[in-house]
Scaffold this active site. Structure first.
Site, short mmCIF file in Angstrom:
data_model
loop_
_atom_site.label_atom_id
_atom_site.label_comp_id
_atom_site.label_asym_id
_atom_site.label_seq_id
_atom_site.Cartn_x
_atom_site.Cartn_y
_atom_site.Cartn_z
N THR A 1 0.86 -1.19 0.00
CA THR A 1 0.00 0.00 0.00
C THR A 1 0.89 1.23 0.00
O THR A 1 2.11 1.14 0.10
CB THR A 1 -0.91 0.04 1.25
OG1 THR A 1 -0.09 0.10 2.41
CG2 THR A 1 -1.82 -1.17 1.31
N GLN B 1 10.53 -1.50 -2.17
CA GLN B 1 9.49 -0.78 -1.45
C GLN B 1 9.35 0.56 -2.15
O GLN B 1 10.07 1.52 -1.87
CB GLN B 1 9.87 -0.59 0.03
CG GLN B 1 9.61 -1.80 0.89
CD GLN B 1 9.72 -1.45 2.36
OE1 GLN B 1 10.57 -0.68 2.77
NE2 GLN B 1 8.86 -2.06 3.17
N THR B 2 8.41 0.60 -3.07
CA THR B 2 8.33 1.79 -3.94
C THR B 2 7.92 3.05 -3.18
O THR B 2 8.26 4.16 -3.60
CB THR B 2 7.32 1.53 -5.06
OG1 THR B 2 6.03 1.24 -4.49
CG2 THR B 2 7.75 0.36 -5.93
N CYS B 3 7.18 2.89 -2.07
CA CYS B 3 6.77 4.08 -1.32
C CYS B 3 7.97 4.85 -0.80
O CYS B 3 7.93 6.08 -0.68
CB CYS B 3 5.88 3.68 -0.14
SG CYS B 3 4.33 2.91 -0.64
N PHE B 4 9.03 4.12 -0.47
CA PHE B 4 10.22 4.75 0.11
C PHE B 4 11.39 4.78 -0.85
O PHE B 4 12.51 5.10 -0.47
CB PHE B 4 10.62 4.00 1.40
CG PHE B 4 9.51 3.89 2.40
CD1 PHE B 4 9.11 4.97 3.15
CD2 PHE B 4 8.85 2.68 2.56
CE1 PHE B 4 8.08 4.86 4.06
CE2 PHE B 4 7.81 2.56 3.48
CZ PHE B 4 7.42 3.65 4.23
#
Length: 872
Positions: free
Chosen positions: A553, A836-839
């Site tokens: 997410t 972890q694309t969000c970070f």
């Protein structure tokens, strides 16, 4: 004690603001006391009438012994001409004797005295009335001339209570304790009168009828001497008395919603003006109560829809307001001239409110004549006679001081880029964005005076660098639309910040986000349902989404969703958009989209998706054709604008424009065109009876204009309207759509929406990457960048997409991303890399050889792999 302070102090326990009449006791004949030649020091304040004008009066010098003073009553009479008469008489004198004396002094016949909203009986003695010190009685010819007895009674009681508190012991001051409650009660009386006035027959046709009733109540507050009494109490040496008066006066300050109903607020101008005038000279410009009254006055004037009685003359009102506007202007300009250039936000708001009102009245004053030419206000003899000339002088001084401020900023700009970091520099410039507020008011004034408009353009042109720095670092400000007139002076980063201000900020709290759960196998259909069924406000709050059966997410998942949805939505298979022949990333509306019965709803969906992508600052790799851009901007489309969308039609039209008369005649063209849809052909007239009108050398320009308009506007008008409506749904103010595109060129929108389509700079990539568990010189890191350099551009994009969910970089490259990129060292040496694309994190195993490293990176940079997420 300053003279301004002394003017509101009560000398020898009696007011010296009016004609002084001695009323002898009943044992002595009545006689008038001769007028003295010198007026009192505060007569102008105490004898202020309802119209705000001051009338001077003489006073007699009467003296009495202590014993005589004990037998004497001192009081004031408010005459029908709004003048105040100071009187002293024996305690056993009757009201009838007072009236006889006033009648003999020329104040008329058949007089009545009113106190506390009731008529006083003529046989009543002054001793029986037990008047508080310095009480005010009201003179009237008939009782019915005194309207609103409740207001008179309460207003007089407030004045009496304030006067009594001033004379009491400083430690008790019991009379002052409830002053604020009394003032609130008076305001509620005005509120009730206004509501009662709505039932009057004339209230339906004249909204001012209800406002007049509230205004009459507030005028009674002034006439009863309540404002003067409260200010005198505020000047008391007792801190208790000062605090009570402060609370009572603040009941009229707009920042106290519990005490001031909104419907009364709009007619408080006379009361606020009176407080400002009295406090200004008595306590000085830095007093907090005075500043609160002045700020409230500015707020009320800015929000009012009409002039409150008795100020129906705009010139009369502005003459009184202009000095206060000048005060706050000097405060702002002094702040800009200081070393720190710091200006209080409250002062800035007050400044804006005053000048918004002044500009509004100035536009009314000049009517429809447009800008006032310079020769009109160059006549020196007129400068001091009309407020419009004084406003011009203030504006010229303001512009000069702002010019000096921008010069200083230009010097600071070169120093800041060398001595401080980027983020620190942005913070400093953001703190100076109040300069834009001053420029905003100057722009409003420039629409009044011709020379101010000319000089403002020169100043902005001369200081483009600091102007861009201010706009680029400015926080959200809805009043900067005027900068569209100077768009050519702004860089892309400044224009980008301006349009982002017109998009919602979204919410950080997940409870405010519009949640979606999407099945990848039904990506477009389910996304369509979630977005089209949502209300506008839900979408403006932001999006939170998940893919079914996946744990990932956050922002990275949302970026991926945007790219995938746009890829599917703009696919030729959907028949909604057509790619331009020479630029496959650029799309225009397909006029055959009607083959899909839901095509109009899908165009609304597409408009919302484009707006949401801009709001979330995601570059989706899709750009719009000029024809679609111009329609969104509300501009007309010409032949030159269709060159990319339909190069064949463009070339044909250009050739027609180059033909001679005979060649055009041989084409046998008419004002019509053929249309092919769903296997059928029809003829469309470009104008009424177009099939019967031949194209010739004289009307070919008109023919081409109509052909372009029909093809790219008329034939797809429904699709365009739905797409435009969907886009406007995302804007903070949908009515500002044209201003949104006024700030942008097509190339700007390409950068915001499509991102950079250039080759990825691997060196820039490396310089914006940090490491955890690795060092930059470790062999795995060296191998990694060597593999990346050997990849073709599309594979590099897929790797970047797997790592960050960003396929198309911002126009300023990796530096435009919200964060640095990170490579983390994982434990396993055999697994594929994960992310972890969000970070912006890539988890890279420590592979034992270069070949293994290259093989594994090749696997994750395939399109079908990079569109899903690895795990830790």
């Amino acid at each position: 004690m300053s003279s301004a302070f002394a003017c509101l102090r009560r000398p020898s326990k009696r007011r010296r603001d009016a004609p002084d009449h001695a009323l002898p006791s009943s044992k002595q004949p009545l006689m008038a006391v001769p007028d003295a030649s010198a007026a009192s020091s505060w007569a102008s304040a105490a004898t202020t009438g309802a119209d705000g004008a001051s009338s001077s009066s003489s006073s007699s010098s009467a003296s009495s012994s202590p014993s005589a003073s004990a037998r004497t009553v001192h009081f004031f009479v408010r005459a029908t001409d709004s003048k105040t008469i100071a009187m002293h008489a024996a305690r056993d004198d009757t009201i009838g004797a007072v009236l006889d004396h006033l009648s003999a002094s020329g104040y008329g016949r058949d007089l009545r005295l009113i106190y506390g909203g009731r008529q006083l009986a003529s046989e009543t003695t002054l001793a029986a009335l037990r008047l508080p010190p310095d009480s005010t009685l009201h003179l009237a010819a008939r009782l019915r001339s005194t309207q609103h007895p409740e207001a008179w009674q309460l207003g007089s009681y407030i004045a009496a209570a304030a006067a009594a508190a001033e004379s009491e012991d400083a430690t008790t001051a019991a009379s002052a304790c409830s002053l604020d409650e009394l003032v609130k009660e008076f305001i509620l009386c005005a509120h009730r009168a206004k509501n009662h006035g709505r039932s009057r027959p004339d209230a339906q046709t004249d909204p001012r009828a209800t406002g007049d009733l509230a205004s009459e109540y507030l005028d009674i507050f002034l006439q009863a001497g309540a404002a003067i009494a409260l200010v005198r109490l505020y000047l008391s040496k007792s801190s208790f008395c000062r605090s009570y008066a402060d609370r009572a006066i603040r009941c009229f300050v707009a920042t106290d919603p519990s005490a001031l109903p909104p419907d009364v607020l709009q007619v408080t101008t006379p009361v606020l003006l009176e407080f400002c005038r009295l406090l200004s000279g008595a306590v000085g410009k830095k007093d907090l109560l005075y500043r609160a009254c002045r700020s409230s006055l500015a707020s009320v004037l800015c929000s009012r829809s009409w002039l409150p009685p008795p100020m129906d003359s705009p010139a009369g009102l502005i003459d009184q307001v202009l000095p206060f506007a000048g005060e706050i202007m000097e405060v702002i300009l002094d702040g800009l001239a200081s070393v720190s250039m710091i200006v209080s936000p409250l002062d800035l708001e007050e400044f804006s409110n005053f000048f918004k009102m002044l500009c509004k009245e100035a536009h009314i004053w000049i009517g429809n004549d447009g800008l006032m030419p310079k020769n009109m206000y160059d006549r020196e003899s007129e400068h001091d006679e009309t407020w419009i000339w004084r406003l011009h002088t203030m504006s010229a001084d303001m512009l000069k001081r702002v010019d000096e401020c921008l010069k200083r900023l230009e010097m600071d700009l070169s120093l800041s880029s060398e001595s401080i970091g980027v983020m620190e520099g942005q913070t400093i410039w953001a703190a100076r964005s109040h300069i834009l507020t001053v420029l905003t008011q100057l722009d409003s004034i420039s629409m009044i005076y011709e020379d101010v408009a000319h000089n403002l353009r020169l100043v902005l042109f001369a200081h483009k660098a600091p102007l861009n720095a201010l706009v680029r670092c400015s926080k959200r400000n809805e009043h900067l639309y005027w900068l569209t007139k100077h768009k050519n002076l702004l860089c892309f980063e400044a224009r980008r910040n301006l349009v982002f201000m017109m998009l919602p900020e979204g919410k950080d709290d997940f409870g405010e986000l519009h949640e979606m759960l999407i099945d990848r196998s039904h990506l477009l259909d389910e996304s369509f349902e979630y977005i089209t069924q949502a209300k506008q406000n839900e979408l403006r709050g932001g999006l939170f989404m998940e893919f079914k059966n996946e744990e990932a997410t956050g922002p990275g998942v949302l970026r991926e969703w945007f790219c995938l949805v746009c890829q599917a939505l703009f696919s030729p298979k959907q028949v909604l958009f057509s790619p331009c022949p020479e630029d496959k990333r650029r799309f225009y509306l397909n006029e055959t989209s009607a083959v899909d019965p839901l095509h109009l709803k899908y165009f609304t969906f597409a408009g919302r998706i484009i707006g949401l992508a801009l709001m979330h600052r995601v570059q989706v790799g899709v750009v719009l054709d000029r024809t679609l851009f111009l329609h969104l901007a509300g501009r007309s489309i010409t032949l030159e604008d269709i060159a990319v969308a339909d190069p064949v039609k463009y070339a044909s039209c250009k050739k027609i424009l180059e033909m001679d008369a005979a060649e055009i005649d041989n084409l046998y063209l008419t004002f019509s065109r053929g249309d092919h849809q769903l296997g059928s052909q029809r003829i469309i007239d470009l104008c009424p009876g177009g099939q019967d009108i031949s194209v010739n050398i004289w009307n070919r320009d008109q023919y081409i204009d109509l052909l372009v308009k029909n093809t790219f506007v008329d034939s797809i008008s429904d699709q365009l309207n739905h797409f435009t409506k969907g886009f406007s749904d995302i804007l903070v103010n949908p009515l500002r759509r044209k201003e949104f595109f006024e700030f942008l060129d097509l190339e700007d929108l390409d950068k915001l929406l499509g991102g950079s389509n250039n080759t990825i700079n691997v060196q820039d990539w490396r310089s914006h990457t940090q490491y955890n568990g690795y060092k930059e010189k470790d062999r795995q890191i060296i191998w990694f960048w060597k593999v990346v350099e050997r990849m073709p551009i599309e594979q590099q994009r897929q790797l970047l997409f797997f790592w960050t969910s960003v396929k198309y970089l911002p126009s300023d490259g990796f530096g435009g991303l919200s964060s640095k990129l990170y490579i983390y060292k994982s434990d396993s040496t055999n697994r594929l890399p994960s992310s972890q694309t969000c970070f912006y994190r890539l988890c890279l195993p420590p592979y034992a050889s270069f070949n293994l490293m290259e093989t594994q990176l090749q696997k994750i940079s395939q399109e079908h792999v990079s569109c899903s997420f690895g795990t830790w």
